[in-house]
Design a protein around this motif. Structure first.
Motif, PDB file in Angstrom:
ATOM      1  N   GLN A  86       0.830  -1.199   0.000  1.00  0.00           N
ATOM      2  CA  GLN A  86       0.000   0.000   0.000  1.00  0.00           C
ATOM      3  C   GLN A  86       0.862   1.245   0.000  1.00  0.00           C
ATOM      4  OE1 GLN A  86      -3.216  -1.692   3.078  1.00  0.00           O
ATOM      5  NE2 GLN A  86      -3.697   0.398   2.450  1.00  0.00           N
ATOM      6  N   LEU A  87       0.258   2.343  -0.417  1.00  0.00           N
ATOM      7  CA  LEU A  87       0.962   3.613  -0.461  1.00  0.00           C
ATOM      8  C   LEU A  87       0.921   4.337   0.882  1.00  0.00           C
ATOM      9  CD1 LEU A  87      -0.326   5.131  -3.829  1.00  0.00           C
ATOM     10  CD2 LEU A  87       1.823   3.933  -3.443  1.00  0.00           C
ATOM     11  N   VAL A  88       1.935   5.165   1.109  1.00  0.00           N
ATOM     12  CA  VAL A  88       1.933   6.150   2.185  1.00  0.00           C
ATOM     13  C   VAL A  88       2.448   7.457   1.583  1.00  0.00           C
ATOM     14  CG1 VAL A  88       2.302   4.489   4.050  1.00  0.00           C
ATOM     15  CG2 VAL A  88       4.280   5.573   2.940  1.00  0.00           C
ATOM     16  N   ILE A  89       2.299   8.537   2.331  1.00  0.00           N
ATOM     17  CA  ILE A  89       2.924   9.801   1.956  1.00  0.00           C
ATOM     18  C   ILE A  89       4.246   9.879   2.713  1.00  0.00           C
ATOM     19  CG2 ILE A  89       2.718  12.318   1.878  1.00  0.00           C
ATOM     20  CD1 ILE A  89      -0.357  11.871   2.299  1.00  0.00           C
ATOM     21  N   ALA A  90       5.347   9.761   2.008  1.00  0.00           N
ATOM     22  CA  ALA A  90       6.653   9.880   2.653  1.00  0.00           C
ATOM     23  C   ALA A  90       6.984  11.363   2.815  1.00  0.00           C
ATOM     24  CB  ALA A  90       7.722   9.196   1.817  1.00  0.00           C
ATOM     25  N   VAL A  91       7.420  11.725   4.006  1.00  0.00           N
ATOM     26  CA  VAL A  91       7.779  13.112   4.318  1.00  0.00           C
ATOM     27  C   VAL A  91       9.123  13.108   5.037  1.00  0.00           C
ATOM     28  CG1 VAL A  91       5.374  13.885   4.465  1.00  0.00           C
ATOM     29  CG2 VAL A  91       6.529  13.032   6.524  1.00  0.00           C
ATOM     30  N   PRO A  92       9.843  14.230   5.035  1.00  0.00           N
ATOM     31  CA  PRO A  92      11.107  14.278   5.773  1.00  0.00           C
ATOM     32  C   PRO A  92      10.888  14.026   7.263  1.00  0.00           C
ATOM     33  CG  PRO A  92      10.920  16.136   4.267  1.00  0.00           C
ATOM     34  CD  PRO A  92       9.582  15.470   4.295  1.00  0.00           C
ATOM     35  N   LYS A  93      11.900  13.547   7.922  1.00  0.00           N
ATOM     36  CA  LYS A  93      11.841  13.272   9.351  1.00  0.00           C
ATOM     37  C   LYS A  93      11.310  14.501  10.095  1.00  0.00           C
ATOM     38  CE  LYS A  93      13.146  10.030  12.310  1.00  0.00           C
ATOM     39  NZ  LYS A  93      12.487   8.734  12.308  1.00  0.00           N
ATOM     40  N   GLY A  94      10.308  14.282  10.952  1.00  0.00           N
ATOM     41  CA  GLY A  94       9.705  15.381  11.695  1.00  0.00           C
ATOM     42  C   GLY A  94       8.526  16.031  11.003  1.00  0.00           C
ATOM     43  N   LYS A 119      14.087  11.442  -4.508  1.00  0.00           N
ATOM     44  CA  LYS A 119      13.830  12.885  -4.633  1.00  0.00           C
ATOM     45  C   LYS A 119      13.530  13.489  -3.271  1.00  0.00           C
ATOM     46  CE  LYS A 119      13.892  13.939  -9.135  1.00  0.00           C
ATOM     47  NZ  LYS A 119      14.624  15.078  -9.726  1.00  0.00           N
ATOM     48  N   LEU A 120      12.797  12.749  -2.450  1.00  0.00           N
ATOM     49  CA  LEU A 120      12.457  13.233  -1.113  1.00  0.00           C
ATOM     50  C   LEU A 120      13.683  13.227  -0.202  1.00  0.00           C
ATOM     51  CD1 LEU A 120       9.995  13.942   0.900  1.00  0.00           C
ATOM     52  CD2 LEU A 120      10.379  11.599   1.681  1.00  0.00           C
ATOM     53  N   THR A 121      14.388  12.116  -0.162  1.00  0.00           N
ATOM     54  CA  THR A 121      15.508  11.992   0.774  1.00  0.00           C
ATOM     55  C   THR A 121      16.671  12.912   0.404  1.00  0.00           C
ATOM     56  OG1 THR A 121      16.357  10.077  -0.455  1.00  0.00           O
ATOM     57  CG2 THR A 121      14.897   9.631   1.405  1.00  0.00           C
ATOM     58  N   LEU A 122      16.727  13.329  -0.851  1.00  0.00           N
ATOM     59  CA  LEU A 122      17.764  14.263  -1.278  1.00  0.00           C
ATOM     60  C   LEU A 122      17.346  15.726  -1.061  1.00  0.00           C
ATOM     61  CD1 LEU A 122      18.904  12.519  -4.593  1.00  0.00           C
ATOM     62  CD2 LEU A 122      20.211  12.709  -2.462  1.00  0.00           C
ATOM     63  N   GLY A 123      16.133  15.929  -0.529  1.00  0.00           N
ATOM     64  CA  GLY A 123      15.669  17.280  -0.236  1.00  0.00           C
ATOM     65  C   GLY A 123      15.065  18.022  -1.406  1.00  0.00           C
ATOM     66  N   GLU A 124      14.731  17.296  -2.472  1.00  0.00           N
ATOM     67  CA  GLU A 124      14.176  17.939  -3.660  1.00  0.00           C
ATOM     68  C   GLU A 124      12.654  17.977  -3.656  1.00  0.00           C
ATOM     69  OE1 GLU A 124      15.906  16.303  -7.208  1.00  0.00           O
ATOM     70  OE2 GLU A 124      17.886  16.119  -6.261  1.00  0.00           O
ATOM     71  N   ALA A 125      12.028  17.423  -2.636  1.00  0.00           N
ATOM     72  CA  ALA A 125      10.566  17.434  -2.513  1.00  0.00           C
ATOM     73  C   ALA A 125      10.189  17.428  -1.041  1.00  0.00           C
ATOM     74  CB  ALA A 125       9.959  16.232  -3.231  1.00  0.00           C
ATOM     75  N   ASP A 126       8.963  17.901  -0.764  1.00  0.00           N
ATOM     76  CA  ASP A 126       8.448  17.917   0.611  1.00  0.00           C
ATOM     77  C   ASP A 126       7.649  16.666   0.932  1.00  0.00           C
ATOM     78  OD1 ASP A 126       9.328  20.649   1.107  1.00  0.00           O
ATOM     79  OD2 ASP A 126       7.728  21.251  -0.282  1.00  0.00           O
ATOM     80  N   ALA A 127       7.203  15.964  -0.102  1.00  0.00           N
ATOM     81  CA  ALA A 127       6.401  14.755   0.090  1.00  0.00           C
ATOM     82  C   ALA A 127       6.492  13.898  -1.157  1.00  0.00           C
ATOM     83  CB  ALA A 127       4.943  15.115   0.380  1.00  0.00           C
ATOM     84  N   ALA A 128       6.342  12.593  -0.968  1.00  0.00           N
ATOM     85  CA  ALA A 128       6.379  11.650  -2.093  1.00  0.00           C
ATOM     86  C   ALA A 128       5.381  10.540  -1.836  1.00  0.00           C
ATOM     87  CB  ALA A 128       7.772  11.065  -2.257  1.00  0.00           C
ATOM     88  N   LEU A 129       4.648  10.167  -2.868  1.00  0.00           N
ATOM     89  CA  LEU A 129       3.719   9.045  -2.765  1.00  0.00           C
ATOM     90  C   LEU A 129       4.482   7.777  -3.139  1.00  0.00           C
ATOM     91  CD1 LEU A 129       0.520  10.682  -4.267  1.00  0.00           C
ATOM     92  CD2 LEU A 129       0.792   9.822  -1.938  1.00  0.00           C
ATOM     93  N   VAL A 130       4.756   6.946  -2.133  1.00  0.00           N
ATOM     94  CA  VAL A 130       5.544   5.727  -2.325  1.00  0.00           C
ATOM     95  C   VAL A 130       4.888   4.588  -1.550  1.00  0.00           C
ATOM     96  CG1 VAL A 130       7.698   7.016  -2.621  1.00  0.00           C
ATOM     97  CG2 VAL A 130       7.055   6.204  -0.347  1.00  0.00           C
ATOM     98  N   TYR A 131       5.402   3.389  -1.735  1.00  0.00           N
ATOM     99  CA  TYR A 131       4.884   2.246  -0.986  1.00  0.00           C
ATOM    100  C   TYR A 131       5.293   2.332   0.484  1.00  0.00           C
ATOM    101  CZ  TYR A 131       4.018   0.079  -5.534  1.00  0.00           C
ATOM    102  OH  TYR A 131       3.588  -0.196  -6.807  1.00  0.00           O
TER     103      TYR A 131
END
Length: 278
Positions: free
Chosen positions: A137-145, A202-214
């Motif tokens: 299933q998908l989650v919204i991945a966001v930076p720590k915090g 893209k998220l972990t490199l700081g190029e996005a605030d959120a990513a739709l991933v598994y």
């Protein structure tokens, strides 16, 4: 639920196993994690030795979201079958399916969506019947915090929130579109990526605030990101089918690997990573 996350590099491309030098080839990953150059010529050797034990090379094409778990399972399979060397090629299921159909030599295909497996089956390239072995299933991945305080899909439309998704033809992109439709949310992502690993990067490199991933990908990066659950993901669950391939040069080993993945110890590896049993 927030789940912690670790960036992983994505390996794309077709497999290198077979004997027809006119077929596509790639730089695969071994079960031990190293990469090597390999061409279609001189690939898979035969399935069994005189004692009936499995031998030779085995090339597995698998969805990018299976990178961590299948690398571990590949090591376990080699330990159980010392005569076999497992090589992986991870990437978008849609890309891998087309490589198989176009003749890329491979022994096993594990897809992140039934539609891509059906394409391979319809082309006559599946041996027997594909089996669904896990779901995701998908989650919204966001930076720590969670600095942008993302709590739902609707929050992704807030001004200044940069979102990245998988491309629509990729299973994670198709699932994201289903979830967004269910939530009646329309996004304008800053980029559409080739597979779920590059989307997460893209998220972990700081190029996005959120990513739709598994969920499994978010769980793989604990020190850099966390996963925000959302109810609409239940309407976009992806089944993962696996099958031995009809043109395998090592069919006995391919069939054994498919069964091995579905064994209780290896299913524990998958569920520990966040995959769900079918």
């Amino acid at each position: 639920m927030a789940a912690a996350v670790t960036a992983a590099a994505v390996l794309l491309g077709g497999a290198a196993c077979g004997s027809d030098s006119s077929k596509p080839s790639a730089s695969p990953t071994t079960a031990g994690g190293s990469t090597g150059s390999s061409t279609a010529g001189g690939a898979a050797t035969s399935a069994t030795g005189e004692t009936g034990k499995l031998t030779g090379r085995l090339t597995v094409l698998a969805a990018a979201s299976l990178t961590g778990t299948f690398t571990r399972i590949g090591k376990d399979f080699e330990a159980a079958n010392p005569g076999v060397k497992v090589t992986f090629s991870f990437g978008a299921s849609s890309t891998l399916a087309q490589q198989i159909i176009q003749g890329a030599p491979a022994d096993v295909f594990a897809s992140a969506a039934p539609a891509n497996m059906k394409q391979v089956s319809d082309a006559g390239d599946v041996s027997g019947t594909a089996a669904t072995f896990v779901r995701n299933q998908l989650v919204i991945a966001v930076p720590k915090g969670n600095p942008k305080h993302i709590a739902s899909l609707a929050d992704l439309t807030k001004p200044g929130v940069k979102v990245v998704e998988c491309a629509a033809q990729v299973p994670c992109g198709a699932a994201a579109n289903k979830a967004l439709t269910a939530a009646n949310v329309k996004l304008t992502p800053v980029s559409l990526e080739a597979d779920v690993k590059s989307t997460l990067a893209k998220l972990t490199l700081g190029e996005a605030d959120a990513a739709l991933v598994y969920r499994t990908d978010a769980l793989s990066v604990a020190d850099k990101a966390e996963g925000v659950e959302f109810p609409e993901s239940a309407q976009a669950v992806n089944d993962y089918p696996i099958a031995a391939l009809a043109h395998s040069s090592n069919l006995a080993a391919a069939q054994a690997f498919v069964a091995f993945v579905q064994s209780a110890p290896e299913m524990s590896v998958l569920t520990a990573a966040g995959f769900q049993k079918p």
